[in-house]
Structure formats: structure tokens, C-alpha cells
Scaffold this motif. Structure first.
Motif: not given
Length: 434
Positions: A191-201
Motif C-alpha cells: 500500500w505504501g509503494l504501489a498504492g500511495w507513492s505510485l499513485l501520487v507519481v
């Protein structure tokens, strides 16, 4: 630049994003110092205290720090609506994040897990303040199109990441009888990398790649489908227990990431401005790492890759993709914001406009070239360390130079802004004779 649909009337004061941008590089530098002094020991496993400290400095201290600052700036520009009380809550979020990360890192390194009792409320407060402020705008029907649509998914993903992170910290504090630690850790990372971070990018790229690099816009169907598919696959992984279904969902996530990376590279190949732009180099490097990481993760669902597979995947994802994107964007955003705010200050001092530094003087091309070189060297050495950990100290030194160069560039740009800002303020307006 493509400026259609953007609003610069409500941009926040420059100190709001700059406080985050100026802090982030030094968080990365501290991670490099830990790696330099830890050496090969850091790579003994993916759970060594040194590697956990480095990972959280890079994710919370660098990535989240810049993302918060960028969203404080980006949301008003693309939606026309400011984040409420930004002048008050931004410093509070910044201080809580810095102190929380520091306590978390010291707790990992010194095995003093009681420090997590103090780190946890600080970090939770920083995230909750940010989410409440952001959510107060995102829950309304505001303009901003595809970027706002994706950022809504990112905010939901951040909420899940926070909850899972709190649960994971509680296991360090002795409450491990209630949770399956391995499952919680994997979900927290997902959730932290594929969710929050990737979606922000994703949300940022939909806006800034066409804007800064004069590329075709992302397809409407793709901008709607890709983030939603990614989010709901992560949601499925959080509840589905079957091994086969879980592997299928992970493969779908890998395909989504690989498609996004490939499509973005295609758009960058169609850019109309053919002059050399180091930010484009960073984007290309990032998308290659994202595609490579997605490929490895998909292969791992069929053949259990041995050795330090998870560490290699982490380097590709965090240092290869996210940090590459962030470094490239800082080299573009900081000169843009500096010039924009100085230009706005000159609205009553039109005669001073010609004396403003242009964007290439704020962060020069030579600075950007060396930043890219140092970053590529650091990335390659870190990947090498996942196989031959004896090179860890050399990789740590390369990382240190990478983040130090970025920190100096950001500091110089900030200093240049405040020098010209004071000059504009202290220059008396021209009075015309009647």
C-alpha cells in the motif's frame, strides 16, 4: 509549457513547499551515512536494523517529505483551491515528520523500541493533519481532472498504509500476538509503494509530463482505468487469502505498472521540445526501473527467486523509480517556483523583471548533469550490493554524494530566491511625474 487549465492565483507562499524540499535531501544523506558505516552488514537480510533505518529515511524522510511539499503546491495550481490553513499546518506537519522519522531511525539502530512510543504519535499526527487538510478539498467536486481523480485514490491508500504501519510498530512494542507479522509487513509495503507513492507519481505525471515536456496528453481511458485497477487489486490482496488468487492479483499489478511505464516512455518519445532536458533523463531512468521491477516481481510469482530478491526489488522501486522521479522533478519544479514567485513580486516593480534570474540560472544544466551522473552511479552500486554486499560502503559514499549534491542545489536555489526577494522588497517603486 502547456499551462491550459492551471491556476496560479492561489499558489501558497513559497516557504510552504520549500521547507519540505530543503529538508528531504539531508534525510537521504543520513541514510547514506548509515550505509557507509554499516557496510556489508546492512545487507545480511532485508530485516537488518540498518536496512530498516535506511528504508524509512528514504521513504518517510525523503519521498514523503517531497510528496507532501509538492501536493501543498500542486493542488491549488490544478484545482484553483488552496489547502486550508496551509501556513499553520505545513510547519506542524514538517516538524512532526522530522522528529518522528528521527526517533524511528534511532529506535531501529539502537534497538530502543520504546522510542517508537514517541515516534508513532508524531508520525500519525503528521499524516492525519495532512490527510484531513487534503481530504477537506478532495471530498468536494473540484476541477483538476485526472490528477485529482488519482490523488483521491492515493489519499485512500495513504490511510491504509498508516493503519498498517501503526499495526507493524505495535508488533515491535510487544503486541505481536494479535497480528500475522509477515502479512502485515507485505501489505504495508504494497500500500505504501504501489498504492500511495505510485499513485501520487501517476497523478503528478499526468499533469507535469505534458506541461513541462510538451508531450501528448495521457489518454483519458488510461488515466481512469490504470489507477483504479491498481487500487482495487491492492484492496483484493488485503482480503483474499488464497495463494493462487493472490499471485494472479500481483501479476495484474505488475502488468499495470509495466504498462504505465511503457506508455509514459512512449509519450516522452513524442515530446516536441527536442533540446536536452535532464528531467526527461530522470523520468526515463525511473520508468525503466519500474518496468524492470514489475518484470522481476511477476517472474517471482512463477519461480521463487533466491538470494536477495526482495532487496533488489526494493532498490529498483525506491531508489530506481521513486527517488529518480523526485530528483528529476525537484530540478524542474524548484527553478519554476522560484521564478514564478519572484515574477509575482515584480507585479508592482515591472522595471525589475529583466533583472530576475532565468530558470536555467537557478539550477544550471551543469548541476543537473552531475546530479544525474551521481544518481546513476549510486543506483548501479546499490544494485551491485544486493549481490556483492562487500561494496556497501562504496555505495553509501556514492549515495552521500548524490544527496549532498541535491541538497546543495536546493539550498543555493532557495538562497537565490530570498536574495532577489529582499532586493525587490527593498527597491523603492518608480514614481512618475505628473
Amino acid at each position: 509549457m502547456k499551462m491550459e487549465g492551471l491556476s496560479f492565483d492561489n499558489v501558497p507562499a513559497i516557504h510552504i513547499p520549500f521547507r519540505f524540499f530543503n529538508t528531504a535531501p539531508w534525510m537521504g544523506l543520513f541514510a547514506a551515512v548509515i550505509l557507509f558505516f554499516s557496510g556489508a552488514e546492512a545487507f545480511d537480510s532485508q530485516w537488518t536494523p540498518q536496512l530498516l533505518a535506511i528504508t524509512h529515511l528514504l521513504t518517510l524522510g525523503f519521498m514523503v517529505m517531497v510528496m507532501f511539499g509538492a501536493l501543498f503546491q500542486l493542488l491549488p495550481v490544478i484545482s484553483g483551491i488552496t489547502i486550508p490553513k496551509a501556513r499553520v499546518i505545513a510547519p506542524l506537519i514538517h516538524i512532526a515528520l522530522v522528529l518522528g522519522v528521527a526517533l524511528l531511525v534511532v529506535g531501529f539502530l539502537r534497538f530502543q523500541y520504546h522510542l517508537f512510543f514517541y515516534a508513532l504519535p508524531l508520525l500519525v499526527a503528521a499524516f492525519v493533519f495532512f490527510l484531513v487538510a487534503l481530504g477537506s478539498r478532495l471530498r468536494h467536486n473540484i476541477r483538476g481532472g485526472d490528477s485529482i481523480y488519482v490523488i483521491r485514490f492515493a489519499a485512500l491508500s495513504l490511510m491504509v498504509t498508516i493503519v498498517l504501519g501503526v499495526v507493524r510498530v505495535l508488533t515491535y512494542l510487544g503486541y505481536n500476538d494479535f497480528f500475522v507479522i509477515q502479512s502485515i509487513t507485505n501489505l504495508h509495503l504494497g500500500w505504501g509503494l504501489a498504492g500511495w507513492s505510485l499513485l501520487v507519481v501517476m497523478g503528478v505525471s499526468y499533469q507535469v509530463i505534458p506541461m513541462f515536456h510538451i508531450t501528448p496528453c495521457y489518454s483519458k481511458k488510461i488515466t481512469k482505468t490504470v489507477p483504479a485497477l491498481l487500487f482495487f487489486c491492492l484492496l483484493g490482496l488485503s482480503f483474499i487469502q488464497g495463494e493462487v488468487l493472490s499471485k494472479m492479483l500481483i501479476i495484474i499489478i505488475c502488468l499495470v505498472m509495466a504498462f504505465y511505464a511503457t506508455y509514459s516512455l512512449f509519450l516522452l518519445s513524442k515530446r516536441k521540445r527536442k533540446i536536452r532536458d535532464l528531467t526527461v533523463y530522470f523520468w526515463r531512468l525511473a520508468f525503466i526501473c519500474l518496468g524492470g521491477g514489475a518484470f522481476l516481481l511477476a517472474i517471482n510469482q512463477f519461480f521463487e527467486l533466491s538470494g536477495r530478491f526482495n532487496t533488489t526489488l526494493g532498490v529498483l522501486a525506491i531508489y530506481g523509480f521513486f527517488i529518480s522521479v523526485i530528483m528529476g522533478m525537484l530540478l524542474k519544479i524548484i527553478p519554476f517556483l522560484t521564478y514564478l514567485h519572484l515574477q509575482r513580486q515584480c507585479m508592482t516593480r515591472y522595471e525589475l523583471l529583466p533583472s530576475l534570474p532565468n530558470m536555467r540560472e537557478i539550477i544550471s544544466e551543469n548541476q543537473a548533469v552531475w546530479q544525474f551522473r551521481l544518481h546513476v552511479i549510486s543506483l548501479l552500486l546499490l544494485l551491485f550490493c544486493t549481490v556483492f554486499s562487500q561494496a556497501a560502503s562504496i555505495a553509501g559514499l556514492a549515495m552521500l554524494l548524490d544527496f549532498m549534491w541535491l541538497g546543495i542545489s536546493v539550498t543555493k536555489a532557495s538562497k537565490l530566491y530570498y536574495q532577489h526577494s529582499r532586493r525587490i522588497i527593498n527597491t523603492a517603486p518608480v514614481v512618475c511625474d505628473s
